[in-house]
Structure formats: structure tokens, C-alpha cells
Design a protein around this motif. Structure first.
Motif, mmCIF file in Angstrom:
data_model
loop_
_atom_site.group_PDB
_atom_site.id
_atom_site.type_symbol
_atom_site.label_atom_id
_atom_site.label_comp_id
_atom_site.label_asym_id
_atom_site.label_seq_id
_atom_site.Cartn_x
_atom_site.Cartn_y
_atom_site.Cartn_z
ATOM 1 N N PHE A 38 93.929 44.171 -9.584
ATOM 2 C CA PHE A 38 93.735 42.781 -9.984
ATOM 3 C C PHE A 38 93.899 41.817 -8.810
ATOM 4 C CE2 PHE A 38 93.806 42.079 -14.773
ATOM 5 C CZ PHE A 38 93.298 43.338 -15.055
ATOM 6 N N GLY A 39 94.635 42.235 -7.807
ATOM 7 C CA GLY A 39 94.850 41.377 -6.651
ATOM 8 C C GLY A 39 93.580 41.074 -5.870
ATOM 9 N N TYR A 40 92.510 41.828 -6.125
ATOM 10 C CA TYR A 40 91.240 41.613 -5.412
ATOM 11 C C TYR A 40 90.263 40.751 -6.210
ATOM 12 C CZ TYR A 40 92.758 45.016 -1.971
ATOM 13 O OH TYR A 40 93.456 45.671 -0.978
ATOM 14 N N PHE A 41 90.722 40.211 -7.333
ATOM 15 C CA PHE A 41 89.860 39.375 -8.164
ATOM 16 C C PHE A 41 90.542 38.038 -8.410
ATOM 17 C CE2 PHE A 41 88.719 43.729 -8.709
ATOM 18 C CZ PHE A 41 87.341 43.717 -8.717
ATOM 19 N N GLU A 42 89.751 37.050 -8.805
ATOM 20 C CA GLU A 42 90.284 35.699 -8.888
ATOM 21 C C GLU A 42 89.845 35.010 -10.174
ATOM 22 O OE1 GLU A 42 86.739 33.752 -6.120
ATOM 23 O OE2 GLU A 42 88.688 34.258 -5.241
ATOM 24 N N GLU B 136 89.349 53.048 -24.285
ATOM 25 C CA GLU B 136 89.427 54.472 -23.939
ATOM 26 C C GLU B 136 90.392 54.737 -22.792
ATOM 27 O OE1 GLU B 136 85.039 56.054 -25.424
ATOM 28 O OE2 GLU B 136 85.413 55.864 -23.284
ATOM 29 N N ILE B 137 91.150 53.708 -22.375
ATOM 30 C CA ILE B 137 92.209 53.881 -21.386
ATOM 31 C C ILE B 137 93.476 53.260 -21.943
ATOM 32 C CG2 ILE B 137 90.625 53.842 -19.415
ATOM 33 C CD1 ILE B 137 91.491 50.933 -18.939
ATOM 34 N N ASN B 138 94.611 53.521 -21.280
ATOM 35 C CA ASN B 138 95.850 52.876 -21.704
ATOM 36 C C ASN B 138 96.020 51.522 -21.012
ATOM 37 O OD1 ASN B 138 96.284 54.428 -19.246
ATOM 38 N ND2 ASN B 138 98.443 53.930 -19.439
ATOM 39 N N MET B 139 97.001 50.752 -21.436
ATOM 40 C CA MET B 139 97.365 49.451 -20.874
ATOM 41 C C MET B 139 96.341 48.344 -21.135
ATOM 42 S SD MET B 139 99.438 50.149 -17.337
ATOM 43 C CE MET B 139 100.036 48.464 -17.391
ATOM 44 N N VAL B 140 95.524 48.498 -22.157
ATOM 45 C CA VAL B 140 94.544 47.454 -22.481
ATOM 46 C C VAL B 140 95.222 46.139 -22.868
ATOM 47 C CG1 VAL B 140 92.714 46.780 -24.102
ATOM 48 C CG2 VAL B 140 92.684 49.050 -23.038
ATOM 49 N N PRO B 141 96.219 46.128 -23.767
ATOM 50 C CA PRO B 141 96.866 44.848 -24.100
ATOM 51 C C PRO B 141 97.486 44.181 -22.879
ATOM 52 C CG PRO B 141 97.447 46.525 -25.716
ATOM 53 C CD PRO B 141 96.778 47.233 -24.579
ATOM 54 N N ASP C 264 96.556 40.407 -21.016
ATOM 55 C CA ASP C 264 97.550 39.374 -20.701
ATOM 56 C C ASP C 264 97.514 38.999 -19.227
ATOM 57 O OD1 ASP C 264 98.345 39.391 -23.342
ATOM 58 O OD2 ASP C 264 100.078 40.694 -23.001
ATOM 59 N N LEU C 265 97.435 40.000 -18.353
ATOM 60 C CA LEU C 265 97.448 39.740 -16.916
ATOM 61 C C LEU C 265 96.187 38.995 -16.482
ATOM 62 C CD1 LEU C 265 98.859 40.080 -14.204
ATOM 63 C CD2 LEU C 265 97.766 42.337 -13.984
ATOM 64 N N ALA C 266 95.033 39.410 -17.004
ATOM 65 C CA ALA C 266 93.781 38.735 -16.655
ATOM 66 C C ALA C 266 93.811 37.282 -17.117
ATOM 67 C CB ALA C 266 92.599 39.472 -17.282
ATOM 68 N N TRP C 267 94.347 37.035 -18.278
ATOM 69 C CA TRP C 267 94.466 35.676 -18.808
ATOM 70 C C TRP C 267 95.336 34.815 -17.893
ATOM 71 C CZ3 TRP C 267 92.451 32.580 -22.468
ATOM 72 C CH2 TRP C 267 93.175 31.474 -22.879
#
Length: 298
Positions: A129-133, A143-148, A152-155
Motif C-alpha cells: 500500500f505504501g506505493y499507492f496514493e 478469495e484472499i484473507n485480510m479483505v476487511p 479500512d486501510l485503503a479508506w
């Protein structure tokens, strides 16, 4: 605008049968093929073939290295733009697998083994995520874990979030859907989320709960319904000779989000994405059946 798809990567084992296997039955397959797959991989390939600036993050085993090669050939980036970080990483766990039956009508039935897709951890997520803004788009499936946690982090980082809640299970109830801009789902997922049977009722129920959301409800051969607080439109499905429906929804998702990222109207996005999906179902396989932009808009 960059699009990060943090998603699954699978190896699809496809068995063509005259009809689906029933309990207690042993059936001879008409043919067997191995394809790249996973909703994450499929959607990344669709994004890239549509011309988006698409990045993919996820986990594979050593047996899945060829999946990364395929994505790169399609234009998907699997590392940071400066080359300092790898976004698709290997684990000791095997790559995710799918057993797919495709019947004589082109419909499919799928058994999924999650494998490396369920080994995502906080350190990996935080680094990627550190490479996106703010303003960039995050695409997620279930189909992966940590979706919730990723929602939250993207928000918090000001990213725009697109969610395909598939498969629909209890993890989706843990997601704060108020933070999702685009919800792309089919009738099965719509009924699971709302308890409603009719597409119009599904869309209305979701709009009442999440008025800031854009809802894209795919209806198979019946087309697709779009709803937002200020807009409602419908796109009929294009008629084609159906060979294999695997990956059709993922093709639609990738093309729709590319158009949305470009600021196209919902009507244009629905039309382009529906045509891309129609081309995909006229070909065998999932990722390998996804068309390129020039094929769709010619």
C-alpha cells in the motif's frame, strides 16, 4: 491513476463433461486442460488488456511462477514502479487450485482450494500500500484473507475501493461496505447480501443501506443493472455462442473499472464491459479467454 488488485492467483484444472457429476457418481471427462485462474488474476488481466495501469499483489507457491509470467505478458505489473518491491511473493504453501467442471452448455461448477491466497499478512499489505496514493483504486475479491482490513486501510489512505464480494460468506459481513465505491456482484451474491429475490429489489435494498455506493449487478444472460444515488441504467447482454462462462464476470469487472477510472459514463462502461464479457464466454478458459481492448472497441 494506478489500479491495485490485491487478489487471488490460482491454477485451474478444467474438466469438460456432458453434465455435472452427481453425488456418488464417477464420470469420464471429455477433456482436461490446465489454465491460469483465480478471480484476482483474471480481473488483473482484464484490467491490463483493457489498457489500465494495473498492478497485482498476492501470494503463490513455487508451482505458480508461470502465473506471474502470464500476467506480465498481458501488461499486469507485479512489482513496484521503481522495482524496489515485489508485489507477488512466494510462500512454502502451494498455489491456490480450482477444480472446474464445464458442461455441454458451457456452464461451470467449481471447487476451490485457497492455498497461498490465505497467507497474506500485515507487513506485506502495509508495504504494498505504501506505493499507492489517494485517488488510486483498490480492487478486492473474497478469495484472499485480510479483505476487511484492506478496505479500512485503503479508506484511510484515500483510495477508491471496488469490491467483488465473491464468494459471498461471513467475511463480507465483516467489511465496512460504507467505504466501498463500486460493488460488483451477481444475483447469487445480491440475494445473499439482501435477502431479496428480484434484481430491482436487491439494488434498492443496497442503495438504502449504502447511498454513496455504485452498484453493478450482473444478471448473466439477462444483462446488467447499474444503480447509484442519482442514476439508474441497464445494459442487455450481447448474444454469442457460449463455450465457457468461467471468468466472464471477472472480464466484465476489469473492463468496467477501466472505463470508470477513465471517467466514462456508466452507460458506456456497461456497454464496453458487457461486450468484453461476451467475447470471453465465446472462448475456452478464464484468463486466456479475456479479450484485448482493440477486439472490444473495434
Amino acid at each position: 491513476m494506478k489500479i491495485l488488485n490485491f487478489g487471488s492467483l490460482n491454477i485451474d484444472n478444467v474438466y469438460h463433461v456432458d453434465d455435472f457429476v452427481r453425488p456418488g457418481e464417477t464420470k469420464k471427462a471429455l477433456s482436461f486442460e490446465v489454465f491460469p485462474g483465480g478471480k484476482g488474476l483474471n480481473q488483473s488481466v482484464a484490467l491490463a488488456r483493457a489498457g489500465a495501469d494495473a498492478y497485482h499483489a498476492g501470494k503463490i507457491g513455487a508451482d505458480g511462477r508461470w502465473l506471474v509470467d502470464l500476467m506480465r505478458r498481458s501488461g499486469v505489473k507485479a512489482e513496484a514502479s521503481d522495482g524496489a518491491a515485489i508485489f507477488v511473493r512466494e510462500t512454502d504453501c502451494g498455489t491456490g487450485k480450482a477444480i472446474i467442471q464445464v458442461n455441454s452448455e458451457g456452464q461451470n461448477a467449481i471447487i476451490l482450494y485457497e492455498g497461498a491466497n490465505k497467507t497474506i499478512d500485515w507487513a506485506f499489505v502495509d508495504e504494498v500500500f505504501g506505493y499507492f496514493e489517494a485517488g488510486d483504486i483498490l480492487v478486492l475479491q473474497n478469495e484472499i484473507n485480510m479483505v476487511p482490513e484492506m478496505i479500512d486501510l485503503a479508506w484511510e489512505r484515500g483510495m477508491q475501493i471496488a469490491l467483488n464480494p465473491s464468494p459471498a460468506n461471513e467475511v463480507i459481513h465483516q467489511c465496512d461496505l460504507r467505504k466501498v465505491r463500486w460493488l460488483l456482484l451477481n444475483e447469487i451474491e445480491g440475494e445473499w447480501l439482501t435477502g431479496k429475490k428480484k434484481p430491482e429489489e436487491m439494488a434498492e435494498t443496497l442503495m438504502e443501506a449504502y447511498p454513496n455506493m455504485e452498484i453493478i449487478l450482473t444478471l448473466g444472460s439477462q444483462g446488467v443493472l447499474y444503480r447509484s444515488e442519482s442514476r439508474k441504467c441497464y445494459q442487455a447482454a450481447f448474444e454469442v455462442n457460449t463455450v465457457d462462462t468461467t471468468g466472464a464476470g471477472d472480464t466484465f469487472t476489469g473492463y468496467f473499472l477501466k472505463c470508470a477510472a477513465d471517467g466514462e459514463s456508466p452507460e458506456t462502461a456497461l456497454r464496453v464491459a458487457s461486450k468484453a464479457a461476451a467475447l470471453a464466454v465465446s472462448r475456452p478458459g478464464a484468463a486466456v479467454s479475456i479479450p484485448y481492448w482493440a477486439e472490444v472497441v473495434e
